[in-house]
Write a protein that holds these residues in place. Structure first.
Motif, PDB file in Angstrom:
ATOM      1  N   TRP A 280      30.655  81.147  42.870  1.00  0.00           N
ATOM      2  CA  TRP A 280      30.830  79.828  42.193  1.00  0.00           C
ATOM      3  C   TRP A 280      32.277  79.783  41.500  1.00  0.00           C
ATOM      4  O   TRP A 280      32.516  80.711  40.740  1.00  0.00           O
TER       5      TRP A 280
ATOM      6  N   PHE B 118      28.327  72.186  45.609  1.00  0.00           N
ATOM      7  CA  PHE B 118      28.754  71.939  44.381  1.00  0.00           C
ATOM      8  C   PHE B 118      27.863  71.436  43.237  1.00  0.00           C
ATOM      9  O   PHE B 118      26.691  70.722  43.885  1.00  0.00           O
TER      10      PHE B 118
ATOM     11  N   TYR C  49      35.486  68.124  49.592  1.00  0.00           N
ATOM     12  CA  TYR C  49      36.368  67.869  48.709  1.00  0.00           C
ATOM     13  C   TYR C  49      37.366  67.394  49.433  1.00  0.00           C
ATOM     14  O   TYR C  49      37.960  67.728  50.598  1.00  0.00           O
TER      15      TYR C  49
ATOM     16  N   TRP D 198      35.907  63.877  45.519  1.00  0.00           N
ATOM     17  CA  TRP D 198      34.781  64.752  46.007  1.00  0.00           C
ATOM     18  C   TRP D 198      33.548  63.774  46.546  1.00  0.00           C
ATOM     19  O   TRP D 198      33.283  62.697  45.962  1.00  0.00           O
TER      20      TRP D 198
ATOM     21  N   ILE E  68      32.404  67.553  38.440  1.00  0.00           N
ATOM     22  CA  ILE E  68      32.146  68.506  39.351  1.00  0.00           C
ATOM     23  C   ILE E  68      32.174  69.650  38.430  1.00  0.00           C
ATOM     24  O   ILE E  68      33.226  70.118  38.070  1.00  0.00           O
TER      25      ILE E  68
ATOM     26  N   TRP F 195      31.883  74.921  42.208  1.00  0.00           N
ATOM     27  CA  TRP F 195      31.860  74.731  43.805  1.00  0.00           C
ATOM     28  C   TRP F 195      31.757  76.118  44.373  1.00  0.00           C
ATOM     29  O   TRP F 195      32.149  76.974  43.764  1.00  0.00           O
TER      30      TRP F 195
END
Length: 71
Positions: free
Chosen positions: A3, A19, A37, A44, A58, A61
């Protein structure tokens, strides 16, 4: 799977990714969804609600692994 924070690294454009989203409303907690994205003014795109989101929404992701070639 790793992540990543959007402030540290951005994903490739137009590839499906996972995400984690923070919604501004209190009745919708952090959600994990797929999306892309776009890298342009839209930012996004979240599949969960079909909306474009700002980078501030966000939190993390992650890339989605591809299937093995012998599948």
């Amino acid at each position: 799977m790793k992540w990543v924070k959007p402030t540290e690294e951005m994903p490739a454009r137009y590839k499906v990714i996972l995400f984690a989203i923070d919604y501004p409303r209190k009745d919708r907690p952090r959600t994990i969804t797929t999306g892309i994205y776009t890298g342009d003014r839209f930012g996004w795109y979240a599949d969960v609600n079909g909306e474009y989101l700002d980078t501030e929404q966000i939190k993390y992701w992650a890339p989605i692994a591809s299937l093995p070639r012998d599948y």
